[in-house]
Design an enzyme around this catalytic site. Structure first.
Site, PDB file in Angstrom:
ATOM      1  N   GLY A  72      11.743  -4.296 -11.925  1.00 15.98           N
ATOM      2  CA  GLY A  72      12.020  -5.203 -10.808  1.00 15.98           C
ATOM      3  C   GLY A  72      12.075  -4.429  -9.501  1.00 15.98           C
TER       4      GLY A  72
ATOM      5  N   ALA B  63      10.817   8.951   1.801  1.00 13.82           N
ATOM      6  CA  ALA B  63      11.509  10.243   1.746  1.00 13.82           C
ATOM      7  C   ALA B  63      10.753  11.234   0.861  1.00 13.82           C
ATOM      8  CB  ALA B  63      12.932  10.040   1.225  1.00 13.82           C
TER       9      ALA B  63
ATOM     10  N   ARG C 261       5.699  -4.857 -14.718  1.00 15.05           N
ATOM     11  CA  ARG C 261       6.190  -4.543 -16.061  1.00 15.05           C
ATOM     12  C   ARG C 261       4.928  -4.356 -16.891  1.00 15.05           C
ATOM     13  NH1 ARG C 261      10.651  -7.936 -14.251  1.00 15.05           N
ATOM     14  NH2 ARG C 261      12.398  -6.491 -14.096  1.00 15.05           N
TER      15      ARG C 261
ATOM     16  N   GLY D 271      14.484   1.255 -12.927  1.00 18.79           N
ATOM     17  CA  GLY D 271      15.715   1.123 -13.701  1.00 18.79           C
ATOM     18  C   GLY D 271      15.625   1.840 -15.038  1.00 18.79           C
ATOM     19  N   ASP D 272      16.539   1.491 -15.942  1.00 20.80           N
ATOM     20  CA  ASP D 272      16.591   2.222 -17.216  1.00 20.80           C
ATOM     21  C   ASP D 272      15.305   2.075 -18.029  1.00 20.80           C
ATOM     22  OD1 ASP D 272      17.174  -0.425 -17.674  1.00 20.80           O
ATOM     23  OD2 ASP D 272      18.815  -0.057 -19.070  1.00 20.80           O
ATOM     24  N   GLY D 273      14.677   0.880 -17.982  1.00 19.88           N
ATOM     25  CA  GLY D 273      13.412   0.690 -18.700  1.00 19.88           C
ATOM     26  C   GLY D 273      12.349   1.637 -18.176  1.00 19.88           C
ATOM     27  N   SER D 274      12.202   1.681 -16.871  1.00 21.07           N
ATOM     28  CA  SER D 274      11.172   2.524 -16.255  1.00 21.07           C
ATOM     29  C   SER D 274      11.407   3.999 -16.572  1.00 21.07           C
ATOM     30  CB  SER D 274      11.186   2.330 -14.733  1.00 21.07           C
ATOM     31  OG  SER D 274      10.985   0.973 -14.440  1.00 21.07           O
TER      32      SER D 274
ATOM     33  N   THR E  88      17.171  -0.020  -8.805  1.00 21.36           N
ATOM     34  CA  THR E  88      17.330  -1.365  -9.383  1.00 21.36           C
ATOM     35  C   THR E  88      18.540  -2.027  -8.750  1.00 21.36           C
ATOM     36  OG1 THR E  88      17.973  -2.615 -11.357  1.00 21.36           O
ATOM     37  CG2 THR E  88      18.468  -0.275 -11.409  1.00 21.36           C
TER      38      THR E  88
ATOM     39  N   ASP F   3      20.462  -3.915 -10.216  1.00 23.91           N
ATOM     40  CA  ASP F   3      21.455  -4.202 -11.264  1.00 23.91           C
ATOM     41  C   ASP F   3      22.586  -3.171 -11.392  1.00 23.91           C
ATOM     42  OD1 ASP F   3      19.802  -6.341 -11.893  1.00 23.91           O
ATOM     43  OD2 ASP F   3      18.769  -5.267 -13.496  1.00 23.91           O
TER      44      ASP F   3
ATOM     45  N   ASP G 205      22.637  -0.689 -13.295  1.00 27.60           N
ATOM     46  CA  ASP G 205      22.890  -0.596 -14.735  1.00 27.60           C
ATOM     47  C   ASP G 205      22.406   0.706 -15.365  1.00 27.60           C
ATOM     48  OD1 ASP G 205      20.206  -1.092 -14.498  1.00 27.60           O
ATOM     49  OD2 ASP G 205      20.127  -2.678 -15.990  1.00 27.60           O
TER      50      ASP G 205
ATOM     51  N   ARG H 101      20.817  -8.766 -14.932  1.00 28.42           N
ATOM     52  CA  ARG H 101      20.383  -8.661 -16.333  1.00 28.42           C
ATOM     53  C   ARG H 101      21.626  -8.736 -17.219  1.00 28.42           C
ATOM     54  NH1 ARG H 101      15.417  -4.860 -17.986  1.00 28.42           N
ATOM     55  NH2 ARG H 101      14.565  -5.972 -16.228  1.00 28.42           N
TER      56      ARG H 101
ATOM     57  N   ARG I 207      29.365 -28.044  -8.484  1.00 30.25           N
ATOM     58  CA  ARG I 207      27.921 -27.869  -8.306  1.00 30.25           C
ATOM     59  C   ARG I 207      27.537 -26.434  -8.654  1.00 30.25           C
ATOM     60  NH1 ARG I 207      28.049 -32.678  -7.960  1.00 30.25           N
ATOM     61  NH2 ARG I 207      27.508 -33.981  -6.167  1.00 30.25           N
TER      62      ARG I 207
ATOM     63  N   ARG J  47      16.593 -10.084  -4.627  1.00 28.89           N
ATOM     64  CA  ARG J  47      15.778  -8.871  -4.709  1.00 28.89           C
ATOM     65  C   ARG J  47      15.049  -8.561  -3.406  1.00 28.89           C
ATOM     66  NH1 ARG J  47      13.447  -9.047 -10.403  1.00 28.89           N
ATOM     67  NH2 ARG J  47      11.414  -9.032  -9.423  1.00 28.89           N
TER      68      ARG J  47
HETATM   69  P1  ADP Z   1      13.674  -1.599 -15.236  1.00 28.69           P
HETATM   70  O1  ADP Z   1      13.018  -0.294 -15.003  1.00 28.69           O
HETATM   71  O2  ADP Z   1      14.048  -2.289 -13.960  1.00 28.69           O
HETATM   72  O3  ADP Z   1      14.811  -1.512 -16.227  1.00 28.69           O
HETATM   73  P2  ADP Z   1      12.035  -2.857 -17.308  1.00 28.69           P
HETATM   74  O4  ADP Z   1      13.073  -2.707 -18.376  1.00 28.69           O
HETATM   75  O5  ADP Z   1      11.351  -4.163 -17.212  1.00 28.69           O
HETATM   76  O6  ADP Z   1      12.593  -2.597 -15.848  1.00 28.69           O
HETATM   77  O7  ADP Z   1      10.958  -1.710 -17.527  1.00 28.69           O
HETATM   78  C1  ADP Z   1       9.889  -1.542 -16.635  1.00 28.69           C
HETATM   79  C2  ADP Z   1       8.715  -0.952 -17.346  1.00 28.69           C
HETATM   80  O8  ADP Z   1       9.061   0.349 -17.871  1.00 28.69           O
HETATM   81  C3  ADP Z   1       8.213  -1.713 -18.568  1.00 28.69           C
HETATM   82  O9  ADP Z   1       7.398  -2.804 -18.240  1.00 28.69           O
HETATM   83  C4  ADP Z   1       7.435  -0.632 -19.276  1.00 28.69           C
HETATM   84  O10 ADP Z   1       6.206  -0.384 -18.641  1.00 28.69           O
HETATM   85  C5  ADP Z   1       8.337   0.589 -19.062  1.00 28.69           C
HETATM   86  N1  ADP Z   1       9.261   0.687 -20.203  1.00 28.69           N
HETATM   87  C6  ADP Z   1      10.425   0.043 -20.392  1.00 28.69           C
HETATM   88  N2  ADP Z   1      10.987   0.346 -21.575  1.00 28.69           N
HETATM   89  C7  ADP Z   1      10.145   1.214 -22.169  1.00 28.69           C
HETATM   90  C8  ADP Z   1      10.131   1.887 -23.441  1.00 28.69           C
HETATM   91  N3  ADP Z   1      11.121   1.748 -24.316  1.00 28.69           N
HETATM   92  N4  ADP Z   1       9.082   2.684 -23.710  1.00 28.69           N
HETATM   93  C9  ADP Z   1       8.085   2.861 -22.828  1.00 28.69           C
HETATM   94  N5  ADP Z   1       8.037   2.257 -21.625  1.00 28.69           N
HETATM   95  C10 ADP Z   1       9.037   1.437 -21.289  1.00 28.69           C
HETATM   96  O1  F6P Z   2      16.185  -5.731 -13.032  1.00 30.58           O
HETATM   97  C1  F6P Z   2      16.176  -6.493 -11.861  1.00 30.58           C
HETATM   98  C2  F6P Z   2      16.172  -7.967 -12.202  1.00 30.58           C
HETATM   99  O2  F6P Z   2      16.142  -8.699 -10.992  1.00 30.58           O
HETATM  100  C3  F6P Z   2      17.320  -8.449 -13.098  1.00 30.58           C
HETATM  101  O3  F6P Z   2      18.498  -8.632 -12.353  1.00 30.58           O
HETATM  102  C4  F6P Z   2      16.745  -9.715 -13.664  1.00 30.58           C
HETATM  103  O4  F6P Z   2      17.310  -9.997 -14.921  1.00 30.58           O
HETATM  104  C5  F6P Z   2      15.286  -9.392 -13.818  1.00 30.58           C
HETATM  105  O5  F6P Z   2      15.011  -8.296 -12.956  1.00 30.58           O
HETATM  106  C6  F6P Z   2      14.388 -10.553 -13.477  1.00 30.58           C
HETATM  107  O6  F6P Z   2      13.094 -10.185 -13.764  1.00 30.58           O
HETATM  108  P1  F6P Z   2      11.801 -11.029 -13.321  1.00 30.58           P
HETATM  109  O7  F6P Z   2      11.537 -10.704 -11.888  1.00 30.58           O
HETATM  110  O8  F6P Z   2      10.729 -10.548 -14.219  1.00 30.58           O
HETATM  111  O9  F6P Z   2      12.135 -12.459 -13.485  1.00 30.58           O
END
Ligand code: ADP
Ligand code: F6P
Length: 324
Positions: free
Chosen positions: A15, A26, A76, A106-109, A129, A131, A133, A175, A248, A257
């Site tokens: 995200g 930077a 993603r 973030g952690d996924g990336s 990110t 989040d 997180d 998230r 509401r 974002r």
């Molecule tokens: P964020 O970095 O914000 O946590 P995501 O969790 O959606 O976002 O991860 C972003 C991208 O990072 C994914 O679409 C993928 O390309 C890569 N990624 C995430 N998790 C993994 C994983 N376990 N192994 C390899 N690549 C990953």
């Molecule tokens: O990780 C950032 C974030 O905005 C989370 O807070 C949220 O759960 C997710 O991304 C939403 O993702 P998308 O833009 O794919 O709907």
């Protein structure tokens, strides 16, 4: 004389977050000051598979420090989730002849970065990110802007909620992390917050709190919900039924974002971007730049990703103590 440091790649992934542009700026400015070439990879890891690159110069990052989003775009990328994909992405990095790939996300990336490390690519991660997180870092770029955006919206909702003596349910992003909810709960003066870290919600308890606060003289109520906890619309209906207070729900969604990054996000982004290039020049490999006790530091990539810290709940408690 041959230069010791040559070329880095940089991408933004997951995200987007306000301040990502400030960190790109930077990294590029610090690199170019030190004679390091920078290749921008577009649309996160997808740019590796699509060979979508562009050289970034000190000039090409002019006028971006104040802009939300990311000039490199983000995505993603599902190909990264398989070993074959990771091998292919690593091969592209090797063909590009980059010495290090700077991953902002973030952690996924950053987990994606760890997978590339396992294929022989040097990674420097920067937490980006909204989040907050990434457990190894006390700050992630974009959080402050997102919270301020949420609080501005909450202030507006408070006006109308107060005029109509209603209860407002506000659903925020994060998230599975409750930081945006809890921070905006404190800053927005909420009655309560509902976050994943605390598990299931007792709706009757919440209704009873609203009733009690009304008896104490409160004329409107505000409950902040972290996304994914429950259906905010249904919660509003149920609370209205149980309390008799018109309720509401508002889902803030992706507006959290966007927008101009706050000064805090720009400053931390600038410090982290500078640090990433310093680490590269010191030959540090496979690390994450982190924020800890006011300082910009670093941690080993794998350790950083697997870092655990306990939910303490003091700030959540603050929301409740101060609610009336
Ligand atoms: P964020 O970095 O914000 O946590 P995501 O969790 O959606 O976002 O991860 C972003 C991208 O990072 C994914 O679409 C993928 O390309 C890569 N990624 C995430 N998790 C993994 C994983 N376990 N192994 C390899 N690549 C990953
Ligand atoms: O990780 C950032 C974030 O905005 C989370 O807070 C949220 O759960 C997710 O991304 C939403 O993702 P998308 O833009 O794919 O709907």
């Amino acid at each position: 004389m041959e230069k010791k440091y040559k070329k880095i790649g940089v991408l933004t992934s997951g995200g987007d977050a306000p301040g990502m542009n400030a960190v790109i700026r930077a990294v590029v400015r610090m690199a170019s000051t030190n004679g390091i070439e920078v290749i921008g990879i577009n649309k996160g890891y997808s740019g590796l598979f699509n060979k979508d690159f562009k050289p970034l110069t000190a000039k090409s990052v002019c006028d971006i420090i104040s802009r939300g989003g990311t000039i490199l775009k983000t995505a993603r990328c599902m190909e990264m989730m398989s070993l074959e994909g990771q091998i292919e992405a690593a091969t592209v990095c090797k063909d590009l002849d980059i010495d290090t790939l700077v991953v902002i996300g973030g952690d996924g990336s950053l987990t994606g970065g760890l997978k590339l490390k396992e294929q022989g690519i040097n990674i420097i991660g920067i937490p980006g990110t909204i989040d907050l997180d990434l457990k190894c870092s006390e700050y992630t770029i974009g959080f402050d802007t997102a919270v301020n955006t949420a609080v501005e919206a909450i202030d507006r909702l408070r006006d109308t909620s107060s005029s109509h003596e209603r209860c407002s349910i506000v659903e925020v992003m994060g998230r599975r992390a409750g930081h945006i909810a809890v921070w905006s709960g404190v800053a927005g003066g909420a009655d309560d917050v509902i976050i994943h870290e605390e598990g299931d919600v007792d709706i009757e308890e919440l209704a009873s709190k609203i009733r009690k606060n009304r008896l104490k003289g409160k004329e409107h109520n505000l409950i902040i919900v972290c996304e994914g906890m429950l259906d905010s619309q249904k919660l509003a209906e149920e609370l209205e039924q149980r309390t008799g207070v018109v309720t509401r729900a508002t889902i803030l969604g992706h507006l959290q974002r966007g927008g101009r990054p706050t000064a805090l996000d720009r400053v931390i982004a600038s410090r982290m971007g500078r640090k990433a290039v310093e680490l590269f020049m010191e030959d540090k490999k496979n690390v994450i730049v982190i924020y800890k006790s006011g300082n910009i530091n670093f941690i080993d990539l794998e350790k950083g990703i697997n870092f655990e810290n306990k939910y303490r709940g003091r700030l959540t408690e603050t929301v409740r103590i101060l609610s009336l």
